[in-house]
Scaffold this motif. Structure first.
Motif, PDB file in Angstrom:
ATOM      1  N   HIS A 176      75.807  11.852  43.126  1.00  0.00           N
ATOM      2  CA  HIS A 176      76.095  13.042  44.281  1.00  0.00           C
ATOM      3  C   HIS A 176      76.508  11.782  45.053  1.00  0.00           C
ATOM      4  O   HIS A 176      76.449  11.008  45.163  1.00  0.00           O
ATOM      5  CB  HIS A 176      74.765  12.662  44.934  1.00  0.00           C
ATOM      6  CG  HIS A 176      72.999  13.461  43.668  1.00  0.00           C
ATOM      7  ND1 HIS A 176      71.869  13.711  44.068  1.00  0.00           N
ATOM      8  CD2 HIS A 176      74.034  14.135  42.685  1.00  0.00           C
ATOM      9  CE1 HIS A 176      72.265  13.969  43.224  1.00  0.00           C
ATOM     10  NE2 HIS A 176      72.588  15.437  42.524  1.00  0.00           N
TER      11      HIS A 176
ATOM     12  N   ASP B  81      76.660  12.134  48.164  1.00  0.00           N
ATOM     13  CA  ASP B  81      75.598  11.991  49.268  1.00  0.00           C
ATOM     14  C   ASP B  81      74.464  10.900  48.860  1.00  0.00           C
ATOM     15  O   ASP B  81      73.588  10.540  50.077  1.00  0.00           O
ATOM     16  CB  ASP B  81      75.077  13.253  49.755  1.00  0.00           C
ATOM     17  CG  ASP B  81      74.573  13.735  48.890  1.00  0.00           C
ATOM     18  OD1 ASP B  81      74.141  13.256  47.770  1.00  0.00           O
ATOM     19  OD2 ASP B  81      73.313  14.921  49.084  1.00  0.00           O
TER      20      ASP B  81
ATOM     21  N   ARG C 153      77.757  17.491  45.215  1.00  0.00           N
ATOM     22  CA  ARG C 153      77.287  16.984  44.221  1.00  0.00           C
ATOM     23  C   ARG C 153      77.663  17.643  42.914  1.00  0.00           C
ATOM     24  O   ARG C 153      77.955  18.726  42.583  1.00  0.00           O
ATOM     25  CB  ARG C 153      75.503  16.947  43.961  1.00  0.00           C
ATOM     26  CG  ARG C 153      74.321  16.270  44.938  1.00  0.00           C
ATOM     27  CD  ARG C 153      73.550  16.893  45.453  1.00  0.00           C
ATOM     28  NE  ARG C 153      72.607  15.905  46.317  1.00  0.00           N
ATOM     29  CZ  ARG C 153      71.231  16.185  46.887  1.00  0.00           C
ATOM     30  NH1 ARG C 153      70.680  16.353  45.714  1.00  0.00           N
ATOM     31  NH2 ARG C 153      70.722  15.735  47.597  1.00  0.00           N
TER      32      ARG C 153
ATOM     33  N   ARG D 270      70.603  27.153  46.004  1.00  0.00           N
ATOM     34  CA  ARG D 270      70.376  26.401  46.791  1.00  0.00           C
ATOM     35  C   ARG D 270      69.083  27.849  46.689  1.00  0.00           C
ATOM     36  O   ARG D 270      69.087  28.627  46.797  1.00  0.00           O
ATOM     37  CB  ARG D 270      71.022  27.226  47.862  1.00  0.00           C
ATOM     38  CG  ARG D 270      70.546  27.418  49.663  1.00  0.00           C
ATOM     39  CD  ARG D 270      71.948  28.111  50.647  1.00  0.00           C
ATOM     40  NE  ARG D 270      71.340  27.593  52.239  1.00  0.00           N
ATOM     41  CZ  ARG D 270      70.662  27.976  52.451  1.00  0.00           C
ATOM     42  NH1 ARG D 270      70.054  28.855  52.367  1.00  0.00           N
ATOM     43  NH2 ARG D 270      70.572  27.734  53.767  1.00  0.00           N
TER      44      ARG D 270
ATOM     45  N   THR E 132      77.057  21.975  48.440  1.00  0.00           N
ATOM     46  CA  THR E 132      76.550  20.641  48.275  1.00  0.00           C
ATOM     47  C   THR E 132      77.111  19.021  47.391  1.00  0.00           C
ATOM     48  O   THR E 132      77.846  19.579  46.523  1.00  0.00           O
ATOM     49  CB  THR E 132      74.866  20.773  47.400  1.00  0.00           C
ATOM     50  OG1 THR E 132      74.256  19.551  47.577  1.00  0.00           O
ATOM     51  CG2 THR E 132      75.117  21.203  46.345  1.00  0.00           C
TER      52      THR E 132
ATOM     53  N   TRP F 202      78.192  27.275  52.841  1.00  0.00           N
ATOM     54  CA  TRP F 202      77.101  25.988  51.744  1.00  0.00           C
ATOM     55  C   TRP F 202      77.481  25.478  50.768  1.00  0.00           C
ATOM     56  O   TRP F 202      77.625  26.462  49.967  1.00  0.00           O
ATOM     57  CB  TRP F 202      75.772  26.640  51.480  1.00  0.00           C
ATOM     58  CG  TRP F 202      74.696  26.341  51.467  1.00  0.00           C
ATOM     59  CD1 TRP F 202      73.848  24.533  52.065  1.00  0.00           C
ATOM     60  CD2 TRP F 202      74.502  26.070  49.967  1.00  0.00           C
ATOM     61  NE1 TRP F 202      73.156  24.263  50.321  1.00  0.00           N
ATOM     62  CE2 TRP F 202      73.609  24.819  49.184  1.00  0.00           C
ATOM     63  CE3 TRP F 202      74.764  26.109  48.591  1.00  0.00           C
ATOM     64  CZ2 TRP F 202      72.888  24.137  48.070  1.00  0.00           C
ATOM     65  CZ3 TRP F 202      74.784  26.002  47.425  1.00  0.00           C
ATOM     66  CH2 TRP F 202      73.861  24.642  47.182  1.00  0.00           C
TER      67      TRP F 202
ATOM     68  N   VAL G  17      68.504  22.190  48.083  1.00  0.00           N
ATOM     69  CA  VAL G  17      68.932  21.834  46.575  1.00  0.00           C
ATOM     70  C   VAL G  17      68.283  22.121  45.158  1.00  0.00           C
ATOM     71  O   VAL G  17      67.067  21.396  44.669  1.00  0.00           O
ATOM     72  CB  VAL G  17      69.887  20.991  46.244  1.00  0.00           C
ATOM     73  CG1 VAL G  17      70.665  21.095  45.420  1.00  0.00           C
ATOM     74  CG2 VAL G  17      71.453  21.041  47.612  1.00  0.00           C
TER      75      VAL G  17
ATOM     76  N   TYR H   9      73.681  23.967  39.812  1.00  0.00           N
ATOM     77  CA  TYR H   9      72.837  23.221  41.568  1.00  0.00           C
ATOM     78  C   TYR H   9      72.906  24.631  41.777  1.00  0.00           C
ATOM     79  O   TYR H   9      73.607  25.742  41.805  1.00  0.00           O
ATOM     80  CB  TYR H   9      73.487  22.167  41.617  1.00  0.00           C
ATOM     81  CG  TYR H   9      72.739  20.964  41.595  1.00  0.00           C
ATOM     82  CD1 TYR H   9      72.178  20.749  41.755  1.00  0.00           C
ATOM     83  CD2 TYR H   9      73.851  20.209  41.458  1.00  0.00           C
ATOM     84  CE1 TYR H   9      71.648  19.542  41.648  1.00  0.00           C
ATOM     85  CE2 TYR H   9      74.263  18.774  41.545  1.00  0.00           C
ATOM     86  CZ  TYR H   9      72.332  17.935  41.482  1.00  0.00           C
ATOM     87  OH  TYR H   9      71.871  16.880  41.020  1.00  0.00           O
TER      88      TYR H   9
END
Length: 462
Positions: A70, A72, A414, A342, A412, A410, A348, A340
């Protein structure tokens, strides 16, 4: 009965950046130079980017692939140390691509792979099989579920594909490389595949636990991503299954074939729980990183190449048709597979994306990119769209795992090992056939395929 997909869907774990800059390039570079790259250069780029997952961002003690990385740095379960067995097998093959394309030094790769072999030798094993998750710091099993705290035969098979490819790649090298090949050979030959028939039943079982025995009770029956498990079990020199186990178990006594078509394309087999469109696209990838579908057949399937190519084309045509009317689906933005997703509340989650039954408006880049051998034109369109037009979908290790134009660009930041790990090997199979040739060259694999009735026009089966 527990769905095979659900086992893939439970994944929750890991990843902490490891400061190794050998293959690292900045995201800024990705955003500024991709439009000037030829197709071959762009394939080089995404392969080298995907390699970073297993080279720059590997779990630092085991040097194997973390379950997830990740950017983030948000890990709800605080489990960055957890490695994934199957994804690590894909990582071994990704490292071979890196060596062959000179993205990383051969000698450094040999050192790392030797360290990995030593770790796997000491890690918890259950009649030779590894668990789905392993603590990268200790080598101890990390339960994948309450009763899933022992051997995972399918994840072990995905790892073993990589182990055999590494052995074949280095077996004729210098002394250090031959020693590495010998370590990998020992690992492969120590797996007790026939133990997982639960005392001689004519079917393989996914799990065995020292605490719960066979209580998971999950027989491996086709068709899904698990064909490679039967191929390896039949090929084992020490713990082999017989042809009857393949015929009665995997093929369900020959009843898993179908005359059904979609968009005019034959499906050939009944995809478990997904007979209309076929399952998520990882079903056409995981078993075929090493197993070469070109010219491959048995008494049930006349062409594994057509089976896989049609599976991908059906997914492509479905996305272009876009019956659920999601924004952005097109000839250059398609591909449904597990990864993954949404959630409705914007958070997530994880889903086995596939046509209609679990199409959530989320495109997983690995789906199209890892289908490059089957649909080079259609897959290249996605690759170029991502790098040329959607730099916000690109991170340190290549395209992020989940993206959506339907939800306002969108994504993420990851990655998942099982998704990022198929990109470089499958693109390389399209370009040179590297992993296919390595795996199919293994004498045990050729003998095992022959034993259970496979034929190949591309490779000698004996």
């Amino acid at each position: 009965m527990k769905n095979l997909l659900s086992i893939s869907i439970i994944s929750l774990s890991v990843l902490l950046s490891c400061k190794n800059a050998q293959v690292s390039k900045t995201v800024t570079e990705t955003k500024t130079v991709s439009k000037n790259l030829t197709d071959n250069q762009l394939m080089d780029k995404v392969q080298s980017d995907a390699l970073k997952y297993f080279w720059d961002f590997a779990e630092p003690k085991s040097l194997l692939g973390r379950e997830r990385y990740h950017e983030d740095n948000i890990y709800p379960d605080n489990d960055k140390h957890v490695i994934t067995t199957g994804g690590s097998g894909f990582g071994l093959m990704t490292i071979l691509v890196g060596v062959d394309r000179k993205f990383i030094p051969r000698q450094e790769a040999v050192k790392r792979l030797t360290h990995i072999a030593d770790f796997l030798e000491k890690a918890d094993r259950f009649h030779g099989a590894w668990s789905h998750w392993i603590n990268g710091e200790t080598g101890k099993v990390v339960p994948f579920g309450k009763k899933d705290n022992g051997g995972d035969l399918v994840e072990t098979a995905f790892l073993t594909q990589g182990i055999i490819c590494v052995r074949e790649y280095f077996k004729n090298g210098n002394a250090e490389e031959k020693a590495l090949a010998a370590k990998m050979d020992k690992l492969w030959k120590g797996i007790e595949w026939n133990w997982y028939t639960k005392g001689g039943e004519k079917v393989l079982y996914w799990h065995w636990s020292p605490s719960y025995g066979w209580e998971m009770n999950f027989p491996l029956e086709g068709y899904n991503e698990c064909l490679i498990t039967y191929i390896l079990a039949a090929s084992s020199p020490n713990y082999s299954i017989d042809s009857e186990t393949y015929n009665k178990g995997w093929s369900r006594n020959g009843t898993y074939t179908t005359d059904r078509t979609k968009y005019g394309l034959p499906l050939y087999v009944k995809h478990n729980y997904a007979e209309e469109f076929g399952g998520p696209l990882f079903w056409s990838q995981y078993s075929y990183l090493g197993l070469d579908p070109r010219g491959l057949s048995d008494k049930y399937v006349k062409s594994y190449w057509d089976l896989n190519r049609n599976h991908v084309l059906i997914d492509y045509k479905y996305c272009v048709e876009n019956p659920l009317k999601y924004k952005g689906y097109s000839e250059k933005y398609w591909g449904l597979t597990a990864g993954y997703t949404r959630n409705k509340d914007g958070s997530v989650g994880y889903a086995a994306h596939q046509p209609m039954k679990e199409d959530l408006g989320v495109i997983t880049p690995t789906a199209a990119l890892s289908s490059m051998p089957y649909t080079p034109k259609e897959s290249m369109a996605v690759l170029r769209f991502l790098y040329d037009e959607k730099p916000n979908f690109i991170g340190q290790a290549g395209p992020y795992d989940a993206t959506s134009l339907n939800f306002g660009d969108w994504t993420t930041p990851r990655y998942l090992a099982i998704d990022q790990g198929t990109i470089a090997p499958m693109i390389e199979n399209y370009r040179t056939g590297l992993l296919w040739n390595l795996f199919m060259n293994a004498p045990e694999i050729r003998s095992g395929l022959k034993k259970i009735g496979f034929k190949s026009t591309e490779h000698q089966i004996q």
